[in-house]
Design a protein around this motif. Structure first.
Motif, PDB file in Angstrom:
ATOM      1  N   GLY A  35       0.831  -1.193   0.000  1.00  0.00           N
ATOM      2  CA  GLY A  35       0.000   0.000   0.000  1.00  0.00           C
ATOM      3  C   GLY A  35       0.862   1.237   0.000  1.00  0.00           C
ATOM      4  N   THR A  36       0.431   2.272  -0.728  1.00  0.00           N
ATOM      5  CA  THR A  36       1.184   3.519  -0.741  1.00  0.00           C
ATOM      6  C   THR A  36       0.247   4.693  -0.518  1.00  0.00           C
ATOM      7  N   ASP A  37       0.808   5.756   0.032  1.00  0.00           N
ATOM      8  CA  ASP A  37       0.043   6.978   0.245  1.00  0.00           C
ATOM      9  C   ASP A  37       1.019   8.103   0.560  1.00  0.00           C
ATOM     10  N   ILE A  38       0.654   9.317   0.237  1.00  0.00           N
ATOM     11  CA  ILE A  38       1.466  10.467   0.625  1.00  0.00           C
ATOM     12  C   ILE A  38       1.368  10.697   2.132  1.00  0.00           C
ATOM     13  N   ASP A  39       0.273  10.246   2.718  1.00  0.00           N
ATOM     14  CA  ASP A  39       0.055  10.310   4.169  1.00  0.00           C
ATOM     15  C   ASP A  39       0.765   9.122   4.812  1.00  0.00           C
ATOM     16  N   ALA A  40       2.005   9.360   5.251  1.00  0.00           N
ATOM     17  CA  ALA A  40       2.814   8.263   5.789  1.00  0.00           C
ATOM     18  C   ALA A  40       2.224   7.696   7.072  1.00  0.00           C
ATOM     19  N   GLN A  41       1.729   8.551   7.933  1.00  0.00           N
ATOM     20  CA  GLN A  41       1.198   8.087   9.213  1.00  0.00           C
ATOM     21  C   GLN A  41      -0.053   7.238   9.015  1.00  0.00           C
ATOM     22  N   GLY A  42      -1.008   7.756   8.243  1.00  0.00           N
ATOM     23  CA  GLY A  42      -2.253   7.032   8.018  1.00  0.00           C
ATOM     24  C   GLY A  42      -2.053   5.754   7.230  1.00  0.00           C
ATOM     25  N   GLY A  43      -1.219   5.817   6.194  1.00  0.00           N
ATOM     26  CA  GLY A  43      -0.982   4.643   5.373  1.00  0.00           C
ATOM     27  C   GLY A  43      -0.255   3.547   6.121  1.00  0.00           C
ATOM     28  N   ALA A  44       0.758   3.940   6.893  1.00  0.00           N
ATOM     29  CA  ALA A  44       1.519   2.953   7.660  1.00  0.00           C
ATOM     30  C   ALA A  44       0.648   2.289   8.716  1.00  0.00           C
ATOM     31  N   ALA A  45      -0.218   3.088   9.358  1.00  0.00           N
ATOM     32  CA  ALA A  45      -1.095   2.531  10.392  1.00  0.00           C
ATOM     33  C   ALA A  45      -2.053   1.506   9.797  1.00  0.00           C
ATOM     34  N   LEU A  46      -2.610   1.822   8.651  1.00  0.00           N
ATOM     35  CA  LEU A  46      -3.543   0.901   8.003  1.00  0.00           C
ATOM     36  C   LEU A  46      -2.841  -0.399   7.616  1.00  0.00           C
ATOM     37  N   CYS A  47      -1.676  -0.287   6.994  1.00  0.00           N
ATOM     38  CA  CYS A  47      -0.966  -1.484   6.538  1.00  0.00           C
ATOM     39  C   CYS A  47      -0.441  -2.311   7.702  1.00  0.00           C
ATOM     40  N   GLN A  48      -0.031  -1.642   8.776  1.00  0.00           N
ATOM     41  CA  GLN A  48       0.422  -2.376   9.957  1.00  0.00           C
ATOM     42  C   GLN A  48      -0.726  -3.156  10.573  1.00  0.00           C
ATOM     43  N   GLU A  49      -1.896  -2.544  10.609  1.00  0.00           N
ATOM     44  CA  GLU A  49      -3.081  -3.206  11.163  1.00  0.00           C
ATOM     45  C   GLU A  49      -3.420  -4.469  10.368  1.00  0.00           C
ATOM     46  N   ILE A  50      -3.310  -4.384   9.063  1.00  0.00           N
ATOM     47  CA  ILE A  50      -3.679  -5.506   8.205  1.00  0.00           C
ATOM     48  C   ILE A  50      -2.555  -6.534   8.119  1.00  0.00           C
ATOM     49  N   GLY A  51      -1.327  -6.072   8.327  1.00  0.00           N
ATOM     50  CA  GLY A  51      -0.187  -6.974   8.241  1.00  0.00           C
ATOM     51  C   GLY A  51       0.419  -7.043   6.865  1.00  0.00           C
ATOM     52  N   THR A  52       0.439  -5.881   6.169  1.00  0.00           N
ATOM     53  CA  THR A  52       1.035  -5.838   4.844  1.00  0.00           C
ATOM     54  C   THR A  52       2.041  -4.698   4.772  1.00  0.00           C
ATOM     55  N   ARG A  53       2.676  -4.532   3.625  1.00  0.00           N
ATOM     56  CA  ARG A  53       3.754  -3.551   3.478  1.00  0.00           C
ATOM     57  C   ARG A  53       3.206  -2.174   3.130  1.00  0.00           C
ATOM     58  N   PHE A  54       3.993  -1.139   3.497  1.00  0.00           N
ATOM     59  CA  PHE A  54       3.627   0.239   3.168  1.00  0.00           C
ATOM     60  C   PHE A  54       4.838   0.989   2.654  1.00  0.00           C
ATOM     61  N   ALA A  55       4.614   1.889   1.695  1.00  0.00           N
ATOM     62  CA  ALA A  55       5.643   2.800   1.211  1.00  0.00           C
ATOM     63  C   ALA A  55       5.023   4.170   1.005  1.00  0.00           C
ATOM     64  N   GLN A  56       5.670   5.197   1.506  1.00  0.00           N
ATOM     65  CA  GLN A  56       5.174   6.551   1.266  1.00  0.00           C
ATOM     66  C   GLN A  56       5.397   6.910  -0.199  1.00  0.00           C
ATOM     67  N   GLN A  57       4.397   7.524  -0.805  1.00  0.00           N
ATOM     68  CA  GLN A  57       4.514   7.852  -2.220  1.00  0.00           C
ATOM     69  C   GLN A  57       3.668   9.063  -2.585  1.00  0.00           C
ATOM     70  N   ASP A  58       4.290   9.986  -3.294  1.00  0.00           N
ATOM     71  CA  ASP A  58       3.588  11.044  -4.008  1.00  0.00           C
ATOM     72  C   ASP A  58       3.478  10.552  -5.442  1.00  0.00           C
ATOM     73  N   VAL A  59       2.277  10.243  -5.895  1.00  0.00           N
ATOM     74  CA  VAL A  59       2.122   9.605  -7.208  1.00  0.00           C
ATOM     75  C   VAL A  59       2.459  10.540  -8.366  1.00  0.00           C
ATOM     76  N   SER A  60       2.616  11.829  -8.087  1.00  0.00           N
ATOM     77  CA  SER A  60       3.010  12.758  -9.143  1.00  0.00           C
ATOM     78  C   SER A  60       4.525  12.823  -9.320  1.00  0.00           C
ATOM     79  N   ASP A  61       5.262  12.062  -8.518  1.00  0.00           N
ATOM     80  CA  ASP A  61       6.723  12.009  -8.571  1.00  0.00           C
ATOM     81  C   ASP A  61       7.141  10.826  -9.449  1.00  0.00           C
ATOM     82  N   GLU A  62       7.711  11.103 -10.611  1.00  0.00           N
ATOM     83  CA  GLU A  62       8.055  10.055 -11.574  1.00  0.00           C
ATOM     84  C   GLU A  62       9.069   9.056 -11.008  1.00  0.00           C
ATOM     85  N   GLN A  63      10.118   9.551 -10.386  1.00  0.00           N
ATOM     86  CA  GLN A  63      11.148   8.660  -9.849  1.00  0.00           C
ATOM     87  C   GLN A  63      10.590   7.739  -8.770  1.00  0.00           C
ATOM     88  N   ARG A  64       9.669   8.284  -7.971  1.00  0.00           N
ATOM     89  CA  ARG A  64       9.118   7.478  -6.882  1.00  0.00           C
ATOM     90  C   ARG A  64       8.339   6.282  -7.412  1.00  0.00           C
TER      91      ARG A  64
END
Length: 255
Positions: A35-64
Motif C-alpha cells: 500500500g502507498t500513500d502520501i500520508d505516511a502516518q495514516g498509510g503505515a497505520a492501516l498497513c500495519q493493522e492488516i499486516g502488509t507492506r507500506f511505502a510513502q509515495q507522491d504519485v506525481s513524482d516520476e522517480q518514486r
C-alpha cells in the motif's frame, strides 16, 4: 469471492476510503499487497493493522513510481495488480482556477495514473511465466457528468477513462495478457466527503440523494468491484468502465 492467492498488488491512496477498503479486500482474497500513500502516518497505520507492506509515495513524482514498483518486485518477486486509486480535488471552477491548482490535480489524478500504468507494465512484462497483470484505474462519475465547481477534477477523471482505454488496447496489440479497466464510483462515504460535510452540514444527505438507492456507497462495495477486475475471473474484460454508482448514471436528472 475472487481468489487472488499468489498475486502481488500495489494500491495507491491506501490510507483511507476506497484505497483502505481495497487493501483490506485484496489481502482477504489472498494477495500480497504494497500500500502507498502520501500520508505516511495514516498509510503505515492501516498497513500495519492488516499486516502488509507500506511505502510513502507522491504519485506525481516520476522517480518514486520506479522505486515503489521495484520495492514490490524485490519483496514479492513479481507484480500482478496495480490499483491507481490516489486522487485529489481542487474545488476550483473555470472562473477561479489558477495554474497551481490545475497542475496539482492533473499531476496527481491523470499524470500520476499514467506513470503508474507505465511503471507497472514494465514490471508485468517481466513476470515469471510471461507478461500478465491487471491494472484498475479509479475514475469518478464526474468523468461522465462533470462538476461545474471542479474543472480540474472533472477533466482529470475524464482523462483517466481515455487513458485506460489507450493502455488497454496498446497492451492487447502487444499480444500480452495485461488488462486495464476503469472503476467509476458514485457517491461514496469517504474521508473527503466527511471533511466536506464539516464545511457544508447536510452535504452527505444531498449527495446520497443523487443515487436512486438514496444512500452512499460503503468503500468496501467499490473494493469488491476492484477485486473482481484484478482477478482472473474476467480475462476478456479490458478497456471497460465498471460503474459502481448506485444507478446514478442511469437516472434522468428530472426524476
Amino acid at each position: 469471492m475472487p481468489d487472488l492467492t499468489g498475486k502481488v498488488a500495489i494500491v495507491t491512496g491506501c490510507a483511507s476510503g476506497i484505497g483502505a477498503a481495497t487493501v483490506r479486500r485484496l489481502v482477504a482474497d489472498g494477495a500480497q499487497v504494497l500500500g502507498t500513500d502520501i500520508d505516511a502516518q495514516g498509510g503505515a497505520a492501516l498497513c500495519q493493522e492488516i499486516g502488509t507492506r507500506f511505502a510513502q509515495q507522491d504519485v506525481s513524482d516520476e522517480q518514486r513510481w520506479d522505486e515503489v514498483v521495484a520495492e514490490a518486485v524485490e519483496a514479492f518477486g513479481r507484480l500482478d495488480i496495480l490499483v491507481n486509486n490516489a486522487g485529489k480535488v481542487s474545488g476550483r471552477s473555470i472562473g477561479d482556477v489558477d495554474m497551481a491548482a490545475w497542475s496539482q490535480v492533473i499531476g496527481v489524478n491523470l499524470t500520476g495514473t499514467m506513470m503508474g500504468c507505465r511503471a507497472a507494465i514494465r514490471a508485468m512484462t517481466k513476470n515469471p511465466g510471461g507478461a500478465s497483470g491487471a491494472i484498475v484505474n479509479i475514475a469518478s462519475t464526474t468523468a461522465i457528468t462533470p462538476l461545474p465547481t471542479d474543472v480540474g477534477y472533472s477533466a482529470s477523471k475524464a482523462g483517466v477513462r481515455a487513458l485506460t482505454k489507450s493502455v488497454a488496447t496498446w497492451c492487447a496489440q502487444q499480444g500480452n495478457a495485461i488488462r486495464c479497466n476503469t472503476v467509476i464510483p458514485g457517491a461514496t462515504d469517504t474521508g473527503i466527503l466527511a471533511e466536506a460535510e464539516k464545511a457544508t452540514p447536510g452535504l452527505k444527505q444531498v449527495v446520497a440523494a443523487t443515487s436512486p438507492l438514496k444512500r452512499l456507497a460503503d468503500p468496501a462495495e467499490t473494493a469488491a468491484a476492484i477485486a473482481f477486475l484484478a482477478s482472473d475471473e474476467c480475462p476478456y474484460m479490458t478497456g471497460a468502465d465498471m460503474l459502481v454508482d448506485g444507478g446514478m448514471m442511469s437516472l434522468h436528472p428530472g426524476f
